[in-house]
Scaffold this motif. Structure first.
Motif, PDB file in Angstrom:
ATOM      1  N   CYS A   1       2.199   1.850  -3.445  1.00  0.00           N
ATOM      2  CA  CYS A   1       1.133   2.258  -4.373  1.00  0.00           C
ATOM      3  C   CYS A   1       0.670   3.687  -4.123  1.00  0.00           C
ATOM      4  O   CYS A   1       0.308   4.396  -5.059  1.00  0.00           O
ATOM      5  CB  CYS A   1      -0.049   1.297  -4.276  1.00  0.00           C
ATOM      6  N   HIS A   2       0.678   4.097  -2.853  1.00  0.00           N
ATOM      7  CA  HIS A   2       0.199   5.436  -2.501  1.00  0.00           C
ATOM      8  C   HIS A   2       1.326   6.448  -2.340  1.00  0.00           C
ATOM      9  O   HIS A   2       1.086   7.592  -1.974  1.00  0.00           O
ATOM     10  CB  HIS A   2      -0.624   5.384  -1.209  1.00  0.00           C
TER      11      HIS A   2
ATOM     12  N   LYS B   1       2.798   5.529  -8.851  1.00  0.00           N
ATOM     13  CA  LYS B   1       1.768   5.402  -9.895  1.00  0.00           C
ATOM     14  C   LYS B   1       1.581   3.949 -10.353  1.00  0.00           C
ATOM     15  O   LYS B   1       1.159   3.690 -11.475  1.00  0.00           O
ATOM     16  CB  LYS B   1       2.061   6.294 -11.095  1.00  0.00           C
TER      17      LYS B   1
ATOM     18  N   ARG C   1       0.845  -1.199   0.000  1.00  0.00           N
ATOM     19  CA  ARG C   1       0.000   0.000   0.000  1.00  0.00           C
ATOM     20  C   ARG C   1       0.882   1.252   0.000  1.00  0.00           C
ATOM     21  O   ARG C   1       0.615   2.205  -0.729  1.00  0.00           O
ATOM     22  CB  ARG C   1      -0.911   0.014   1.219  1.00  0.00           C
TER      23      ARG C   1
ATOM     24  N   GLU D   1      -6.320   8.653 -11.959  1.00  0.00           N
ATOM     25  CA  GLU D   1      -4.958   9.041 -11.607  1.00  0.00           C
ATOM     26  C   GLU D   1      -4.979  10.348 -10.833  1.00  0.00           C
ATOM     27  O   GLU D   1      -5.622  11.312 -11.243  1.00  0.00           O
ATOM     28  CB  GLU D   1      -4.093   9.195 -12.861  1.00  0.00           C
TER      29      GLU D   1
ATOM     30  N   ARG E   1      -0.702  11.228  -6.523  1.00  0.00           N
ATOM     31  CA  ARG E   1      -0.015  10.209  -5.718  1.00  0.00           C
ATOM     32  C   ARG E   1      -0.176   8.786  -6.212  1.00  0.00           C
ATOM     33  O   ARG E   1       0.618   7.927  -5.852  1.00  0.00           O
ATOM     34  CB  ARG E   1      -0.539  10.262  -4.281  1.00  0.00           C
ATOM     35  N   GLU E   2      -1.239   8.506  -6.977  1.00  0.00           N
ATOM     36  CA  GLU E   2      -1.525   7.106  -7.285  1.00  0.00           C
ATOM     37  C   GLU E   2      -2.313   6.948  -8.576  1.00  0.00           C
ATOM     38  O   GLU E   2      -2.864   7.917  -9.104  1.00  0.00           O
ATOM     39  CB  GLU E   2      -2.298   6.464  -6.129  1.00  0.00           C
ATOM     40  N   ARG E   3      -2.373   5.683  -9.027  1.00  0.00           N
ATOM     41  CA  ARG E   3      -3.223   5.289 -10.160  1.00  0.00           C
ATOM     42  C   ARG E   3      -4.017   4.072  -9.723  1.00  0.00           C
ATOM     43  O   ARG E   3      -3.445   3.113  -9.188  1.00  0.00           O
ATOM     44  CB  ARG E   3      -2.376   4.917 -11.384  1.00  0.00           C
ATOM     45  N   GLU E   4      -5.335   4.125  -9.957  1.00  0.00           N
ATOM     46  CA  GLU E   4      -6.210   3.017  -9.585  1.00  0.00           C
ATOM     47  C   GLU E   4      -7.031   2.566 -10.783  1.00  0.00           C
ATOM     48  O   GLU E   4      -7.493   3.393 -11.561  1.00  0.00           O
ATOM     49  CB  GLU E   4      -7.191   3.451  -8.489  1.00  0.00           C
TER      50      GLU E   4
END
Length: 168
Positions: free
Chosen positions: A26-27, A31, A23, A106, A109-112
């Protein structure tokens, strides 16, 4: 607190697992694309339930967000994750999810990879005191008035426009 060492699957834009990461990774701005589920809960009046994110969350603390949202655990299907998260966050087990969309979100900080679902629920919703700072049903007028004012998460705003534009 969120477990920054929790293992998430890393996926491609079709949802196929290509690896794993924590986690925290990812965070943390890498990305790395990781999958999440969202459930938009409506009542029979057309109002939508939103949860209030706790201040301790590492992403968008204190903002109002999709009724149910959570990461898909490594080895878990989107349907399994959706039912687990709905049970954990809202004590919601008796619902029929309807798949709406899948897209890549996106932020800085992240891509989900987001699996969007909806359900109609008129039963009592009991938000988890451990995971949330409460929740309530919002009218479409209240959502329209809150958009763009920093009250709702940017992800909720863009997703709601994308998937439910006819409602607002």
């Amino acid at each position: 607190m969120d477990n920054l060492n929790e293992i998430f699957p890393i996926v491609n834009e079709h949802g196929e697992v290509t690896g794993s990461a924590t986690r925290g990774e990812c965070h943390g701005g890498t990305k790395l694309l990781h999958p999440v589920v969202h459930l938009h809960v409506f009542n029979s009046n057309g109002d939508v339930y939103l949860q209030k994110r706790p201040e301790w969350k590492d992403i968008q603390p204190g903002k109002w967000d999709t009724a149910v949202g959570g990461h898909i655990a490594y080895g878990e299907t989107p349907e399994e994750a959706l039912r687990r998260e709905a049970s954990e966050e809202l004590d919601l087990t008796d619902f029929v999810p309807e798949f709406v969309d899948m897209y890549v979100f996106e932020s800085t900080r992240e891509r989900e990879l987001v699996y969007v679902n909806r359900a109609i629920c008129n039963s009592e919703i009991r938000p988890s005191a451990e995971e949330l700072d409460g929740g309530r049903f919002w009218t479409m007028q209240e959502i329209r008035e809150a958009i763009g004012k920093g009250i709702l998460t940017p992800n909720f705003e863009s997703e709601f426009r994308r998937c439910f534009a006819s409602c607002i």
